[in-house]
Design a protein around this motif. Structure first.
Motif, PDB file in Angstrom:
ATOM      1  N   THR A  40       0.820  -1.200   0.000  1.00  0.00           N
ATOM      2  CA  THR A  40       0.000   0.000   0.000  1.00  0.00           C
ATOM      3  C   THR A  40       0.857   1.254   0.000  1.00  0.00           C
ATOM      4  OG1 THR A  40      -0.144   0.019   2.414  1.00  0.00           O
ATOM      5  CG2 THR A  40      -1.867  -1.159   1.213  1.00  0.00           C
ATOM      6  N   GLY A  41       0.271   2.322  -0.525  1.00  0.00           N
ATOM      7  CA  GLY A  41       0.918   3.621  -0.538  1.00  0.00           C
ATOM      8  C   GLY A  41       0.266   4.533   0.483  1.00  0.00           C
ATOM      9  N   ILE A  53      -7.289   4.242   0.809  1.00  0.00           N
ATOM     10  CA  ILE A  53      -5.982   3.594   0.675  1.00  0.00           C
ATOM     11  C   ILE A  53      -5.611   3.517  -0.800  1.00  0.00           C
ATOM     12  CG2 ILE A  53      -4.629   1.513   1.159  1.00  0.00           C
ATOM     13  CD1 ILE A  53      -6.657   0.890   3.389  1.00  0.00           C
ATOM     14  N   CYS A  54      -4.413   3.960  -1.110  1.00  0.00           N
ATOM     15  CA  CYS A  54      -3.894   3.873  -2.477  1.00  0.00           C
ATOM     16  C   CYS A  54      -2.765   2.857  -2.524  1.00  0.00           C
ATOM     17  CB  CYS A  54      -3.366   5.230  -2.946  1.00  0.00           C
ATOM     18  SG  CYS A  54      -4.630   6.512  -3.096  1.00  0.00           S
ATOM     19  N   TYR A  58       3.896   0.146  -8.801  1.00  0.00           N
ATOM     20  CA  TYR A  58       3.775  -1.059  -9.616  1.00  0.00           C
ATOM     21  C   TYR A  58       2.524  -1.867  -9.279  1.00  0.00           C
ATOM     22  CZ  TYR A  58       5.877  -3.158  -5.425  1.00  0.00           C
ATOM     23  OH  TYR A  58       6.137  -3.540  -4.131  1.00  0.00           O
ATOM     24  N   GLN A  59       1.762  -1.437  -8.279  1.00  0.00           N
ATOM     25  CA  GLN A  59       0.527  -2.136  -7.940  1.00  0.00           C
ATOM     26  C   GLN A  59      -0.453  -1.116  -7.363  1.00  0.00           C
ATOM     27  OE1 GLN A  59       1.093  -5.587  -5.466  1.00  0.00           O
ATOM     28  NE2 GLN A  59      -0.748  -6.576  -6.246  1.00  0.00           N
ATOM     29  N   SER A  60      -0.898  -0.195  -8.206  1.00  0.00           N
ATOM     30  CA  SER A  60      -1.735   0.897  -7.734  1.00  0.00           C
ATOM     31  C   SER A  60      -3.213   0.521  -7.756  1.00  0.00           C
ATOM     32  CB  SER A  60      -1.494   2.157  -8.566  1.00  0.00           C
ATOM     33  OG  SER A  60      -1.690   1.895  -9.932  1.00  0.00           O
ATOM     34  N   PHE A  61      -3.943   1.076  -6.804  1.00  0.00           N
ATOM     35  CA  PHE A  61      -5.386   0.838  -6.668  1.00  0.00           C
ATOM     36  C   PHE A  61      -5.939   1.910  -5.736  1.00  0.00           C
ATOM     37  CE2 PHE A  61      -3.272  -1.548  -3.332  1.00  0.00           C
ATOM     38  CZ  PHE A  61      -4.001  -1.234  -2.198  1.00  0.00           C
ATOM     39  N   VAL A  62      -7.271   1.982  -5.619  1.00  0.00           N
ATOM     40  CA  VAL A  62      -7.924   2.894  -4.685  1.00  0.00           C
ATOM     41  C   VAL A  62      -9.054   2.132  -4.001  1.00  0.00           C
ATOM     42  CG1 VAL A  62      -9.181   5.045  -4.376  1.00  0.00           C
ATOM     43  CG2 VAL A  62      -7.432   4.886  -6.148  1.00  0.00           C
TER      44      VAL A  62
END
Length: 251
Positions: A40-41, A53-54, A58-62
């Motif tokens: 997670t970022g 949560i972002c 290399y593995q981005s999502f919201v």
């Protein structure tokens, strides 16, 4: 007797601290609870208490977490690794300018310059005066609201777009190399000064001249940092800053 009393007090204090630690509730969230990835970022809590949560590059999502379950917005929004909430409750996501009203789930997108190949944005900041700033792959954006009423401005942003709601100024801080204008961080310190860091170095905004002045270089343009690329800026106190550079950290 005095030594014994002090020892008893220390033991009682340590027991109280240990008891407090035992009462803390630690809950781990992972795939089983619906988290899309453990990589997670940034995490942001909005004004209603929801946790956003972002992912990372290399593995981005919201995803949004309400304390019970995750709701995935990746397909609706796209894939991002940074977000912030403004004073109107709008969520700003990087990847160009993507803005979401979480109440209506309406989304708008804004492309500042169609002639630029990379539309990457890295960080948004709303300063104490209500001005929005954006650190982007092609420089810095200063966005001054055209109206002061928050609800009216929110309505303008979502219905007419950013170009109608703000007066926008673009700063490109590397005059000799237009491809080296990437700015990675924008930060407001406790004295309300605006700092910016990126490939061209470290800068501070001059409100009198409406320009960014470089502060890490000598008269010959040579940076005094171990690496002039600045990825992050954090204030320790009024006279001390921590910088995340291309070669580690500088204080």
């Amino acid at each position: 007797m005095k030594k014994i009393s002090v020892l008893v007090m220390l033991l009682l204090s340590s027991n109280a601290l240990f008891s407090q630690a035992q009462n803390r509730i630690i809950e781990e969230l992972d795939y089983e609870q619906g988290l899309q990835s453990i990589s997670t970022g940034p995490i942001c809590q909005d004004r209603k208490g929801f946790i956003w949560i972002c992912g990372i590059w290399y593995q981005s999502f919201v995803q949004r977490y309400d304390g019970y379950e995750f709701v995935d917005y990746s397909q609706l929004l796209g894939y991002f690794n940074y977000m912030t909430e403004d004073r109107r409750g709008l969520l700003w996501f990087n990847s160009g300018f993507t803005i979401m009203d979480p109440e209506s789930e309406r989304i708008i997108r804004y492309v500042p310059d169609s002639t630029i190949a990379s539309k990457a944005t890295y960080k948004f900041l709303e300063d104490s005066g209500g001005i929005m700033w954006c650190a982007a792959n092609y420089g810095l954006y200063k966005m001054i609201p055209r109206v002061q009423d928050d609800e009216q401005l929110k309505d303008m942003i979502m219905k007419q777009g950013i170009g109608s709601a703000f007066d926008i100024t673009v700063f490109r801080l590397n005059a000799t190399d237009t491809l080296a204008n990437a700015m990675y961080d924008i930060y407001e310190d406790s004295s309300h000064r605006i700092w910016a860091g990126g490939l061209p170095g470290l800068f501070v905004y001059n409100g009198v001249t409406n320009e960014f002045d470089r502060v890490d270089a000598d008269e010959n343009g040579k940076s005094g940092l171990n690496n002039q690329t600045v990825y992050g800026i954090v204030e320790e106190d009024q006279d001390v800053f921590w910088l995340h550079t291309g070669s580690g950290f500088t204080r």
